[in-house]
Write an enzyme that holds these catalytic residues in place. Structure first.
Site, PDB file in Angstrom:
ATOM      1  N   SER A   7      -4.300  14.854   3.298  1.00  0.00           N
ATOM      2  CA  SER A   7      -3.876  14.181   4.526  1.00  0.00           C
ATOM      3  C   SER A   7      -2.498  14.653   4.964  1.00  0.00           C
ATOM      4  CB  SER A   7      -3.818  12.671   4.283  1.00  0.00           C
ATOM      5  OG  SER A   7      -2.751  12.379   3.400  1.00  0.00           O
ATOM      6  N   GLY A   8      -1.795  15.334   4.062  1.00  0.00           N
ATOM      7  CA  GLY A   8      -0.406  15.674   4.353  1.00  0.00           C
ATOM      8  C   GLY A   8       0.527  14.681   3.690  1.00  0.00           C
ATOM      9  N   GLY A   9      -0.010  13.556   3.261  1.00  0.00           N
ATOM     10  CA  GLY A   9       0.791  12.542   2.578  1.00  0.00           C
ATOM     11  C   GLY A   9       1.043  12.934   1.127  1.00  0.00           C
ATOM     12  N   VAL A  10       1.989  12.253   0.494  1.00  0.00           N
ATOM     13  CA  VAL A  10       2.407  12.664  -0.847  1.00  0.00           C
ATOM     14  C   VAL A  10       1.303  12.441  -1.891  1.00  0.00           C
ATOM     15  CG1 VAL A  10       3.682  10.491  -1.150  1.00  0.00           C
ATOM     16  CG2 VAL A  10       4.181  12.405  -2.636  1.00  0.00           C
ATOM     17  N   HIS A  24      14.249 -13.041 -18.466  1.00  0.00           N
ATOM     18  CA  HIS A  24      13.430 -11.902 -18.031  1.00  0.00           C
ATOM     19  C   HIS A  24      14.211 -10.588 -18.176  1.00  0.00           C
ATOM     20  CE1 HIS A  24       9.917 -14.003 -16.315  1.00  0.00           C
ATOM     21  NE2 HIS A  24      10.778 -15.000 -16.213  1.00  0.00           N
ATOM     22  N   GLU A  29      13.165  -7.699 -17.693  1.00  0.00           N
ATOM     23  CA  GLU A  29      12.665  -6.667 -16.766  1.00  0.00           C
ATOM     24  C   GLU A  29      13.353  -6.681 -15.404  1.00  0.00           C
ATOM     25  OE1 GLU A  29      11.175  -9.352 -17.729  1.00  0.00           O
ATOM     26  OE2 GLU A  29       9.816 -10.214 -16.250  1.00  0.00           O
ATOM     27  N   CYS A  34       9.350 -15.238 -21.526  1.00  0.00           N
ATOM     28  CA  CYS A  34       9.250 -16.513 -20.812  1.00  0.00           C
ATOM     29  C   CYS A  34       7.969 -17.258 -21.218  1.00  0.00           C
ATOM     30  CB  CYS A  34       9.338 -16.259 -19.304  1.00  0.00           C
ATOM     31  SG  CYS A  34       9.639 -17.776 -18.378  1.00  0.00           S
ATOM     32  N   SER A  53      -2.112  12.442  -1.725  1.00  0.00           N
ATOM     33  CA  SER A  53      -3.214  13.413  -1.740  1.00  0.00           C
ATOM     34  C   SER A  53      -2.683  14.812  -2.060  1.00  0.00           C
ATOM     35  CB  SER A  53      -3.989  13.397  -0.416  1.00  0.00           C
ATOM     36  OG  SER A  53      -3.217  13.917   0.640  1.00  0.00           O
ATOM     37  N   SER A  54      -1.456  15.118  -1.645  1.00  0.00           N
ATOM     38  CA  SER A  54      -0.904  16.449  -1.938  1.00  0.00           C
ATOM     39  C   SER A  54      -0.686  16.633  -3.436  1.00  0.00           C
ATOM     40  CB  SER A  54       0.437  16.655  -1.225  1.00  0.00           C
ATOM     41  OG  SER A  54       0.317  16.345   0.126  1.00  0.00           O
TER      42      SER A  54
END
Ligand code: XMP
Length: 514
Positions: free
Chosen positions: A226-229, A172, A174, A82, A231-232
């Protein structure tokens, strides 16, 4: 890791991120840089190919974003999309003008040259549905260029240079609406650039492990789990690289959902030999939040308390040089800053800690998108329930309890929240939505149970669809599911006699209630 790399120069298009994703999906590494990237730096990256993105600007605007024309002398294939194709055209001697008829949305592409970007599409019809979004168009080709495809309003909807590896498309490739998008991008990266599809999570792990080892040497690293994806996965990856030199600190604020962090902690304790310091801060946070009703004040006290506890624990680990954190690619892309669009700053998940403790950062996920992090997590063996966990706010249930936070009110909310999660999972809706959770309201309403009058609490159910949390809409959950959740909460959670469903979108509401 493969040394091949497609560099995307960003001119401010809303779909620049998608270009990177579509290329990576074909197992070729790509990264985004602002169009202002100096030529010598670009050359030093040794790109295998360069993509010029779209832009809301016009090439003739006074403040138009213009990249260094020296890129055409690097001997590297260039694809203009574009605005990128228009810029390439004027920089190489052609002409671009405001189109009489602008094209927004779907258009029919008529392919005239069945090679180059359109190779392999010969057997398909020569008309293809593509997605356009432009007000300017190429009026005269630059010397050496020829037309590859046209559309009703773009005589030069795709162009190619006769001798040089320069190509451009007005549409585009994409976006999903361009059905041949993957083939067009594939023809650029494999056909013109000669890339091999060897950027996989497996190669990413090998390369990142080597990088972390080289950077850390014999030093020590800490990480806030933290238990979150994010940081794990960060912890699992860094642990694979440096083993015992990594210590993770999990601060239990007492504000987590029931059982939410346990699966991650269990995995690290039982499956890996990762060192995790598990600090019980629940009493501390309850005391710090006593009597606090103001949402901002709650957030402030939780944030400060977290840093205080984390810092105290980290000091016990001894001499630490690095903090590992799960910063993702969308947080670090330096987006182009023009027309008041602010550049996106790097996130610091553990606000202020690196500076306070004079720690250097290790951010092994900074090149990845969220879905790539999930793929990586699975490859590293993390449990699926941890990988597909819905986002959860740092201040936890504190921002889902309106008004005072007490142990009793936390227990009430947690019970209701467990029911929401169970029913969402059972009905197969948990992974379909962005977030689904319960909120405890600071009011009581009248009800009747058995023969008696009740005067008890209200639970609000919040469930939203979203792509990035910037905007969200309430999920149209089936009535039967809503009914089951309401029924169970009222029957099973003591002190609750009413459930309401939040039907507000963001904006103007937010996802969390505080
Ligand atoms: P809002 O409520 O602003 O939430 O629409 C947008 C997304 O961010 C999450 N959220 C937080 N995440 N720390 C976090 O790590 C926080 O303080 C915080 N507040 C909100 C929220 O759950 C939603 O996904």
């Amino acid at each position: 890791m493969s040394t091949q790399k497609i560099v995307i120069l960003d001119f401010g298009s809303q779909t620049t991120l998608l270009i990177a994703r579509r290329i990576r999906e074909q197992k070729v590494y790509s990264e985004i840089h602002p169009y202002t990237l100096p030529l010598d730096k670009l050359a030093a990256m040794q790109p295998t190919g360069i993509v010029l993105s779209g832009s809301p600007a016009s090439v003739y605007d006074d403040d138009a974003p213009i990249s260094d024309p020296g890129i055409y002398g690097l001997g590297v294939p260039v694809l203009g999309i574009c605005y990128g194709a228009q810029l390439m055209t004027i920089q190489l001697g052609g002409k671009v003008e405001r189109a009489e008829k602008r094209e927004f949305g779907e258009a029919q592409l008529h392919v005239e040259y069945a090679g180059g970007l359109f190779a392999g599409l010969e057997t398909a019809p020569t008309h293809h549905r593509v997605w356009m979004s432009h007000g300017d168009r190429i009026e005269a080709l630059a010397p050496g260029f020829a037309v590859s495809a046209t559309s009703a309003h773009s005589p030069y909807a795709a162009i190619r240079h006769a001798e040089q590896p320069f190509v451009g498309v007005q549409f585009h490739p994409e976006v999903a609406h361009t059905l041949i998008g993957a083939e067009v991008l594939g023809n650029f990266i494999f056909g013109l650039c000669g890339c091999r599809p060897d950027w996989t999570m497996h190669s990413f792990i090998d390369a990142t492990v080597a990088e972390v080892q080289a950077k850390v040497g014999a030093d020590r690293v800490i990480c806030a789990l933290s238990g979150g994806v994010d940081s794990s996965v960060t912890a699992a990856l860094v642990h694979r690289a440096i083993g015992d030199q990594l210590t993770c600190i999990y601060v239990n604020t007492g504000l987590m959902r029931a059982g939410e962090s346990e699966s991650v902690l269990r995995f690290f304790r039982e499956t890996t030999r990762l060192k995790v310091i598990d600090v019980d801060g629940s009493g501390y946070f309850l005391a710090a939040l006593a009597g606090v009703k103001d949402p901002e004040e709650k957030r402030k006290r939780i944030g400060n308390g977290f840093i205080e506890i984390f810092e105290a624990e980290a000091r016990k680990v001894g001499q630490v040089r690095y903090l590992a954190q799960g910063t993702l690619y969308p947080d670090v892309i330096e987006s182009v800053a023009f027309r008041g669009k602010a550049p996106i700053k790097s996130h610091h998940n553990v606000g202020g800690l690196p500076e306070r403790m004079q720690l250097d950062l290790i951010e092994p996920l900074r090149e990845l998108f969220k879905d790539e992090v999930r793929e990586l997590g699975l490859e590293l063996g993390l449990p699926e329930e941890a990988i597909y966990r819905q986002p959860f706010p740092g201040p936890g249930l504190a921002v889902r309890i309106m008004g005072d936070i007490t142990a009793e009110r936390l227990a009430t909310l947690r019970q209701a929240d467990v029911i929401v999660l169970e029913e969402m999972k059972d009905a197969g809706w948990y992974r379909k939505v962005w977030q689904s959770f319960a909120v405890l309201l600071p009011i009581q309403t009248v009800g009747v149970m058995g023969d008696g009058r009740t005067y008890e609490h209200v639970i609000a159910l919040r469930c939203v669809d979203s792509k990035d949390a910037m905007t969200a809409d309430w999920t149209r959950l089936p009535y039967e599911l809503l009914g089951r959740i309401s029924n169970r909460i009222i029957n099973e959670v003591r002190g609750v006699n009413r459930v309401v469903y939040d039907i507000s979108s963001k904006p103007p509401s937010t996802i969390e209630w505080e």
